[in-house]
Design a protein around this motif. Structure first.
Motif, PDB file in Angstrom:
ATOM      1  N   GLY A 166      -4.981   0.929  -8.807  1.00 35.04           N
ATOM      2  CA  GLY A 166      -5.852   2.148  -8.999  1.00 35.04           C
ATOM      3  C   GLY A 166      -6.696   2.101  -7.735  1.00 35.04           C
ATOM      4  O   GLY A 166      -7.544   2.955  -7.638  1.00 35.04           O
ATOM      5  N   ASP A 167      -6.734   1.060  -6.892  1.00 38.73           N
ATOM      6  CA  ASP A 167      -7.638   0.932  -5.791  1.00 38.73           C
ATOM      7  C   ASP A 167      -6.980   1.695  -4.606  1.00 38.73           C
ATOM      8  O   ASP A 167      -5.748   1.513  -4.264  1.00 38.73           O
ATOM      9  CB  ASP A 167      -8.011  -0.401  -5.414  1.00 38.73           C
ATOM     10  CG  ASP A 167      -9.227  -0.819  -6.659  1.00 38.73           C
ATOM     11  OD1 ASP A 167     -10.212  -0.143  -6.773  1.00 38.73           O
ATOM     12  OD2 ASP A 167      -8.765  -1.944  -7.264  1.00 38.73           O
ATOM     13  N   ILE A 168      -7.678   2.374  -3.820  1.00 42.54           N
ATOM     14  CA  ILE A 168      -7.295   2.868  -2.612  1.00 42.54           C
ATOM     15  C   ILE A 168      -7.777   2.086  -1.277  1.00 42.54           C
ATOM     16  O   ILE A 168      -8.789   1.573  -1.421  1.00 42.54           O
ATOM     17  CB  ILE A 168      -7.917   4.492  -2.384  1.00 42.54           C
ATOM     18  CG1 ILE A 168      -7.355   5.356  -3.572  1.00 42.54           C
ATOM     19  CG2 ILE A 168      -7.097   4.889  -0.922  1.00 42.54           C
ATOM     20  CD1 ILE A 168      -5.833   5.531  -3.413  1.00 42.54           C
ATOM     21  N   CYS A 169      -6.798   1.586  -0.753  1.00 47.90           N
ATOM     22  CA  CYS A 169      -7.215   0.672   0.541  1.00 47.90           C
ATOM     23  C   CYS A 169      -6.433   1.113   1.623  1.00 47.90           C
ATOM     24  O   CYS A 169      -5.573   1.835   1.810  1.00 47.90           O
ATOM     25  CB  CYS A 169      -6.987  -0.818  -0.130  1.00 47.90           C
ATOM     26  SG  CYS A 169      -5.097  -1.303   0.183  1.00 47.90           S
ATOM     27  N   VAL A 170      -7.024   0.280   2.726  1.00 47.37           N
ATOM     28  CA  VAL A 170      -6.231   0.606   4.139  1.00 47.37           C
ATOM     29  C   VAL A 170      -5.890  -0.863   4.409  1.00 47.37           C
ATOM     30  O   VAL A 170      -6.738  -1.757   4.352  1.00 47.37           O
ATOM     31  CB  VAL A 170      -7.156   1.198   5.097  1.00 47.37           C
ATOM     32  CG1 VAL A 170      -6.340   0.920   6.645  1.00 47.37           C
ATOM     33  CG2 VAL A 170      -7.314   2.470   4.935  1.00 47.37           C
ATOM     34  N   VAL A 222       0.980  -1.156  -0.081  1.00 44.53           N
ATOM     35  CA  VAL A 222      -0.015   0.019   0.009  1.00 44.53           C
ATOM     36  C   VAL A 222       0.771   1.293  -0.106  1.00 44.53           C
ATOM     37  O   VAL A 222       1.872   1.301   0.889  1.00 44.53           O
ATOM     38  CB  VAL A 222      -0.818  -0.082   1.165  1.00 44.53           C
ATOM     39  CG1 VAL A 222      -1.986   1.211   1.124  1.00 44.53           C
ATOM     40  CG2 VAL A 222      -1.696  -1.217   1.264  1.00 44.53           C
ATOM     41  N   VAL A 223       0.785   2.100  -1.167  1.00 41.37           N
ATOM     42  CA  VAL A 223       1.843   3.057  -1.066  1.00 41.37           C
ATOM     43  C   VAL A 223       1.042   4.611  -1.338  1.00 41.37           C
ATOM     44  O   VAL A 223      -0.063   4.594  -1.901  1.00 41.37           O
ATOM     45  CB  VAL A 223       2.765   2.700  -2.553  1.00 41.37           C
ATOM     46  CG1 VAL A 223       3.434   1.455  -2.378  1.00 41.37           C
ATOM     47  CG2 VAL A 223       1.949   2.930  -3.843  1.00 41.37           C
ATOM     48  N   ASP A 224       1.785   5.644  -1.389  1.00 42.63           N
ATOM     49  CA  ASP A 224       1.664   6.827  -1.409  1.00 42.63           C
ATOM     50  C   ASP A 224       1.722   7.350  -2.887  1.00 42.63           C
ATOM     51  O   ASP A 224       2.096   6.468  -3.778  1.00 42.63           O
ATOM     52  CB  ASP A 224       2.015   7.900  -0.390  1.00 42.63           C
ATOM     53  CG  ASP A 224       3.356   8.076  -0.618  1.00 42.63           C
ATOM     54  OD1 ASP A 224       4.074   7.625  -1.471  1.00 42.63           O
ATOM     55  OD2 ASP A 224       4.363   8.432   0.553  1.00 42.63           O
ATOM     56  N   ASP A 225       1.444   8.568  -3.246  1.00 41.23           N
ATOM     57  CA  ASP A 225       1.634   8.998  -4.738  1.00 41.23           C
ATOM     58  C   ASP A 225       3.012   9.048  -5.167  1.00 41.23           C
ATOM     59  O   ASP A 225       3.255   9.126  -6.413  1.00 41.23           O
ATOM     60  CB  ASP A 225       0.991  10.415  -4.610  1.00 41.23           C
ATOM     61  CG  ASP A 225      -0.609  10.331  -4.629  1.00 41.23           C
ATOM     62  OD1 ASP A 225      -1.394   9.202  -4.920  1.00 41.23           O
ATOM     63  OD2 ASP A 225      -1.253  11.502  -4.413  1.00 41.23           O
ATOM     64  N   ASP A 242       5.838   3.168   0.770  1.00 39.00           N
ATOM     65  CA  ASP A 242       4.901   2.228   1.489  1.00 39.00           C
ATOM     66  C   ASP A 242       4.221   3.234   2.827  1.00 39.00           C
ATOM     67  O   ASP A 242       5.098   4.157   3.154  1.00 39.00           O
ATOM     68  CB  ASP A 242       5.604   1.097   2.067  1.00 39.00           C
ATOM     69  CG  ASP A 242       5.996   0.043   1.099  1.00 39.00           C
ATOM     70  OD1 ASP A 242       4.968  -0.666   0.586  1.00 39.00           O
ATOM     71  OD2 ASP A 242       7.140  -0.029   0.815  1.00 39.00           O
ATOM     72  N   VAL A 243       3.000   3.078   2.819  1.00 39.16           N
ATOM     73  CA  VAL A 243       2.319   3.841   4.108  1.00 39.16           C
ATOM     74  C   VAL A 243       2.300   3.055   5.261  1.00 39.16           C
ATOM     75  O   VAL A 243       2.233   1.880   5.068  1.00 39.16           O
ATOM     76  CB  VAL A 243       0.983   4.271   3.526  1.00 39.16           C
ATOM     77  CG1 VAL A 243       0.991   5.269   2.421  1.00 39.16           C
ATOM     78  CG2 VAL A 243       0.001   3.127   3.477  1.00 39.16           C
ATOM     79  N   PRO A 244       2.393   3.750   6.424  1.00 34.75           N
ATOM     80  CA  PRO A 244       1.977   2.832   7.540  1.00 34.75           C
ATOM     81  C   PRO A 244       0.627   2.133   7.783  1.00 34.75           C
ATOM     82  O   PRO A 244      -0.053   2.312   7.060  1.00 34.75           O
ATOM     83  CB  PRO A 244       1.919   3.875   8.842  1.00 34.75           C
ATOM     84  CG  PRO A 244       2.713   5.084   8.054  1.00 34.75           C
ATOM     85  CD  PRO A 244       2.285   4.978   6.532  1.00 34.75           C
ATOM     86  N   GLY A 301      -2.884   0.923   8.671  1.00 33.15           N
ATOM     87  CA  GLY A 301      -3.867   1.668   8.946  1.00 33.15           C
ATOM     88  C   GLY A 301      -4.261   3.119   8.359  1.00 33.15           C
ATOM     89  O   GLY A 301      -5.060   3.410   8.388  1.00 33.15           O
ATOM     90  N   GLU A 302      -3.091   3.369   7.408  1.00 32.34           N
ATOM     91  CA  GLU A 302      -3.228   4.421   6.434  1.00 32.34           C
ATOM     92  C   GLU A 302      -3.621   4.164   5.219  1.00 32.34           C
ATOM     93  O   GLU A 302      -2.916   3.121   4.437  1.00 32.34           O
ATOM     94  CB  GLU A 302      -2.014   5.324   6.423  1.00 32.34           C
ATOM     95  CG  GLU A 302      -1.346   5.911   7.746  1.00 32.34           C
ATOM     96  CD  GLU A 302      -2.279   7.001   8.243  1.00 32.34           C
ATOM     97  OE1 GLU A 302      -2.770   7.692   7.355  1.00 32.34           O
ATOM     98  OE2 GLU A 302      -2.617   6.836   9.559  1.00 32.34           O
ATOM     99  N   PRO A 303      -4.315   5.030   4.458  1.00 25.87           N
ATOM    100  CA  PRO A 303      -4.686   4.823   3.170  1.00 25.87           C
ATOM    101  C   PRO A 303      -3.672   4.863   2.018  1.00 25.87           C
ATOM    102  O   PRO A 303      -2.904   5.915   2.278  1.00 25.87           O
ATOM    103  CB  PRO A 303      -6.107   5.906   2.708  1.00 25.87           C
ATOM    104  CG  PRO A 303      -5.598   6.890   3.702  1.00 25.87           C
ATOM    105  CD  PRO A 303      -4.937   6.370   4.891  1.00 25.87           C
ATOM    106  N   GLY A 304      -3.568   4.259   0.857  1.00 24.62           N
ATOM    107  CA  GLY A 304      -2.860   4.281  -0.255  1.00 24.62           C
ATOM    108  C   GLY A 304      -3.067   3.427  -1.231  1.00 24.62           C
ATOM    109  O   GLY A 304      -4.219   2.763  -1.319  1.00 24.62           O
ATOM    110  N   GLU A 305      -2.626   3.383  -2.371  1.00 22.56           N
ATOM    111  CA  GLU A 305      -2.608   2.750  -3.749  1.00 22.56           C
ATOM    112  C   GLU A 305      -2.334   1.086  -3.415  1.00 22.56           C
ATOM    113  O   GLU A 305      -1.140   1.029  -2.734  1.00 22.56           O
ATOM    114  CB  GLU A 305      -2.209   3.135  -4.782  1.00 22.56           C
ATOM    115  CG  GLU A 305      -2.670   2.272  -6.208  1.00 22.56           C
ATOM    116  CD  GLU A 305      -2.126   2.805  -7.475  1.00 22.56           C
ATOM    117  OE1 GLU A 305      -2.419   2.243  -8.309  1.00 22.56           O
ATOM    118  OE2 GLU A 305      -1.347   3.856  -7.320  1.00 22.56           O
ATOM    119  N   LEU A 306      -3.313   0.157  -3.608  1.00 20.21           N
ATOM    120  CA  LEU A 306      -2.840  -1.171  -3.659  1.00 20.21           C
ATOM    121  C   LEU A 306      -2.051  -1.668  -5.024  1.00 20.21           C
ATOM    122  O   LEU A 306      -2.477  -1.232  -5.996  1.00 20.21           O
ATOM    123  CB  LEU A 306      -4.272  -1.953  -3.418  1.00 20.21           C
ATOM    124  CG  LEU A 306      -3.874  -3.457  -3.273  1.00 20.21           C
ATOM    125  CD1 LEU A 306      -3.293  -4.036  -2.000  1.00 20.21           C
ATOM    126  CD2 LEU A 306      -5.212  -4.207  -3.642  1.00 20.21           C
TER     127      LEU A 306
END
Length: 531
Positions: free
Chosen positions: A409-413, A362-365, A369-371, A373-378
C-alpha cells in the motif's frame, strides 16, 4: 545469517547466556542483570506460566511500558510455548479489550500507575460497557499496586516448580523459527485492528542483518525509546541486543533532556528511533551541555528524514553510523535497510535496499512493473512476509497474493541501485510521531458522539510529529460540537496519538459519484485552513 544464531527465542536466550554470560543484559534504573541472570529469570517466568496452566499456543497479553519486567515476561512466554500479544500502552480499555479478546488471551501482564493510567480499572470499565475478554483467566501486575483479583509479578514467579521447569525446558527444546510467536495488532482500513501473525525466525534473521549494518557488538549499550509493544521496539531493539550481547536500557517516555542525560550518564552507544527523536535532540538549545561522545550507531525510519537531520546526527550528535530502514508489522518490522557506508544524501533520500533473501517490486495499478525512477506500489516477497492475519483469511488474501507478494500500500520510487524512496501511501493511513493512525478507526469512534452526524479524518503535515490528524465534522441535528470539548471527549475514547489535532465543522463532506468521501479534496481543504 550466522549459522550459530538460533531461529527461536528460547535457544537465543540460552546462546546469549553461554556466549555473553557476565555481560550486562538489561539495566533499568537501579536494576541490572547479566545474560546469565536473564536466562535464569526467563526460565523462572516460564515455569510459573506452566504452573498457572499455560498450554502451548495460548496467548499472553503484555500491556506495559518499556521495563525489564516486559523483557522477562516476553521471553518467559516464548519459553513456555505461549504467544505474545503486545498491547499499545496508549490504548484505553475498550481498545485493549478488543485486542485481548480477539487473540483469546489467557493471561495478562500489565502495570498500574503508568502515566497515571490504571489499566486494570480501564479493562473493568470497558467490561461494564460490554467490551469483555472472556478468555482472560489471570492478570499479573509487573509494577504498581495489585488491585483485588490480580497477582504481583514477584508472587507470580514463586509458583514455579521443578515440574514446571522441566515442562518449560521440553517446550523450549521443541521451539522452531516458524512457530507462531507473536500476534501484533495493527489497525486496518475497516477501522478494526488486525492481528498480524509473527514468526520468531523471521525476526531473528532480519534483525541479525540489521545488527550487522549497525555494527553492533558485545558490550554495546542501546537506549530503547521505541515502545516494546511496537515492531521497532521488540523486533528492532530487544532482538539485536540479545543477538549481539548488547545491554538493553528501557526508556518508557521520550523527553529530550532525560534522554540526553541518560546518553551521557549511561554511555549509550546505539540509539534507534523515528526521525522526530533525533530532530528534537539536534534542535535542543541545551544540546552542548551534554556529552554525547559515546554515541556510535543510529537507525531511523517510519517517516521522512531530511538530509540535514542525517548530517546533524553525524556532526552534532557524533554518530559514526546513521542509517535508515523500512519495514511494517506485516514484514516482521523490516524489509529494507541502508548500509553503514552509505552517504548522508542516500540515507536521507531512501529507506535502503532489500535485505538478503528478500525480493522487491514496484508496480502500477495493473500489477505491471514500472521503470526505474517511476513511482508505483511497493511489493515485498520472502521470509520476512507474515503468514497472514489471525483468523482473517479474506484480509490475508487481499494483502498477500497467490504468488506470495505482500502488497504494502506504499508508493515508492526505486533507483538503479535497488534503493527505495517511500513517497506516498495508497491507503489513508498517516504516521503521527512514528505511530500509524488509520482514519477509519478514528472515524468509527468519533461517530458515536451525539453531536457528530458525519466525520472524515485525514493526515496533514506537522513539523514536529511528521503528520497530525484533521477531522472534518458534519454536525448532527442536535447541534454543532465545540472543538475543545470534542478533543477532550476523543482523549477519553482512544489513544492520544489517534486524537486529531484539528477539528472543523462543515456543512457537508465532498463525495465522488459513488458517494465515497474524497479524501484528496479534504486534504486541500485542510491546506487552505492551515495556510
Amino acid at each position: 545469517m550466522d549459522s550459530t544464531i538460533p531461529d527461536n527465542y528460547p535457544a537465543l536466550v540460552e546462546r546469549a547466556a553461554a556466549a555473553f554470560g557476565d555481560t550486562e543484559a538489561i539495566r533499568d534504573g537501579d536494576m541490572s542483570m547479566t545474560y546469565t541472570e536473564l536466562a535464569h529469570r526467563t526460565a523462572e517466568c516460564a515455569a510459573a506460566l506452566v504452573a498457572n496452566g499455560l498450554e502451548p499456543g495460548d496467548a499472553v497479553g503484555l500491556w506495559a511500558p518499556n521495563a525489564w519486567e516486559w523483557v522477562i515476561a516476553a521471553m518467559g512466554t516464548l519459553r513456555a510455548g505461549g504467544v505474545i500479544v503486545p498491547v499499545n500502552t496508549r490504548f484505553r480499555g475498550r481498545e485493549a479489550a478488543y485486542v485481548l479478546d480477539r487473540a483469546r488471551a489467557k493471561l495478562l501482564f500489565t502495570v498500574v500507575g503508568f502515566l497515571g493510567y490504571d489499566y486494570v480499572r480501564d479493562l473493568e470499565a470497558a467490561a461494564a460497557e460490554g467490551h469483555t475478554v472472556d478468555s482472560l483467566e489471570r492478570t499479573v501486575i509487573l509494577r504498581g499496586d495489585t488491585p483485588p483479583g490480580t497477582t504481583s509479578f514477584e508472587d507470580f514467579v514463586t509458583a514455579a516448580t521443578a515440574e514446571g521447569h522441566e515442562e518449560a525446558a521440553r517446550r523450549a527444546a521443541a521451539a522452531a523459527g516458524d512457530d507462531l510467536g507473536l500476534v501484533m495488532f495493527t489497525s486496518g482500513t475497516t477501522g478494526l485492528p488486525k492481528g498480524v501473525m509473527i514468526r520468531p525466525g523471521a525476526i531473528i534473521r532480519g534483525f541479525s542483518q540489521y545488527a550487522d549494518e549497525l555494527g553492533m557488538r558485545q558490550g554495546d549499550r542501546m537506549l530503547v525509546i521505541n515502545p516494546f509493544f511496537h515492531a521497532f521496539g521488540f523486533c528492532g531493539s530487544i532482538t539485536p541486543c540479545i543477538v549481539r550481547g548488547a545491554t538493553i536500557l528501557p526508556h518508557p517516555v521520550f523527553d529530550v533532556e532525560a534522554v540526553l542525560a541518560r546518553i551521557e550518564s549511561e554511555r549509550i552507544t546505539v540509539l534507534p528511533g523515528p526521525p522526530a527523536i533525533f530532530q528534537s535532540m539536534v534542535n535542543f538549545a541545551g544540546l552542548d551541555d551534554y556529552d554525547t561522545s559515546s554515541l556510535r550507531s543510529a537507525v531511523t525510519g517510519a517517516a521522512t528524514v531530511p538530509v540535514e537531520t542525517v548530517v546533524a546526527m553525524r556532526e552534532r550528535l557524533g554518530f559514526e553510523t546513521a542509517i535508515t530502514a523500512f519495514g511494517m508489522t506485516e514484514t516482521h518490522g523490516i524489509a529494507t535497510i541502508c548500509s553503514a557506508g552509505d552517504p548522508p544524501e542516500l540515507v536521507a533520500s531512501t529507506s535502503g535496499k532489500a535485505l538478503r533473501g528478500i525480493e522487491l517490486r514496484v508496480v502500477d495499478d495493473d500489477g505491471r512493473d514500472v521503470p526505474v525512477g517511476e513511482p508505483g506500489e511497493l511489493l515485498v516477497r520472502g521470509y520476512c512476509v507474515t503468514s497472514g492475519y489471525l483468523d482473517d483469511p479474506a484480509q490475508t488474501a487481499k494483502t498477500i497474493d497467490s504468488d506470495g507478494w505482500l502488497h504494502t500500500g506504499d508508493i515508492c520510487v526505486m533507483n538503479d541501485l535497488g534503493y527505495i524512496d517511500i513517497t506516498d501511501r495508497k491507503k489513508d493511513m498517516y504516521i503521527n510521531g512514528g505511530f500509524n493512525v488509520y482514519p477509519a478507526e478514528v472515524e468509527n469512534v468519533m461517530s458515536e458522539h451525539p453531536l457528530i452526524g458525519q466525520v472524515a479524518v485525514v493526515g496533514v503535515p506537522d513539523e514536529r510529529l511528521g503528520e497530525a490528524g484533521a477531522a472534518f465534522v458534519v454536525p448532527s441535528p442536535a447541534g454543532a460540537p465545540d472543538a475543545d470539548e470534542l478533543r477532550a471527549w476523543c482523549r477519553e475514547q482512544m489513544a492520544n496519538y489517534k486524537v486529531p489535532r484539528y477539528f472543523w465543522n462543515v456543512e457537508a463532506l465532498p463525495l465522488n459519484p459513488s458517494n465515497k468521501v474524497l479524501k484528496t479534496e479534504l486534504r486541500d481543504w485542510a491546506a487552505d485552513r492551515l495556510a
